[in-house]
Design an enzyme around this catalytic site. Sequence first.
Site: not given
Length: 124
Positions: A6, A62, A74, A77, A89, A107, A115
């Site tokens: 993540r 890319r 893509c 959210e 994310r 993050y 988190r």
Amino acid sequence: MTRGVRGATTVLKNEENQIIMNTKDLIEEMVAKNNIQPSDISHVFISVTQDLNAGFPSKALREFSGWTYVPVMCMREIDVPGSLQACIRIMMVVNTNKDQQDMQHIYHNQATQLRPDLLSKRGE
């Protein structure tokens, strides 16, 4: 074994260049900290909050050598009231021999609030 790695970041403005550059910085760290090679990657999902629509964050992939055939998608959210805005994310699914707890999730910027439990375990 496949594992998910993540990552998340935020941008200050809904501008294509910022979206791509912040995504690129995030992916670079995800790859470096987890020793990931392009051939290890099964696929990558990238989500953005509804306020980001100036460009596709997937364009960042890319720019990496050897990533031409890495599948990426893509999506938007879920728009939960009060949730973090201007957020990108990433869920990168990789082939690895590492245990789940050994994967390093990354993050950046305001996304560190997503988190904090993972950040404190890494001493960051």
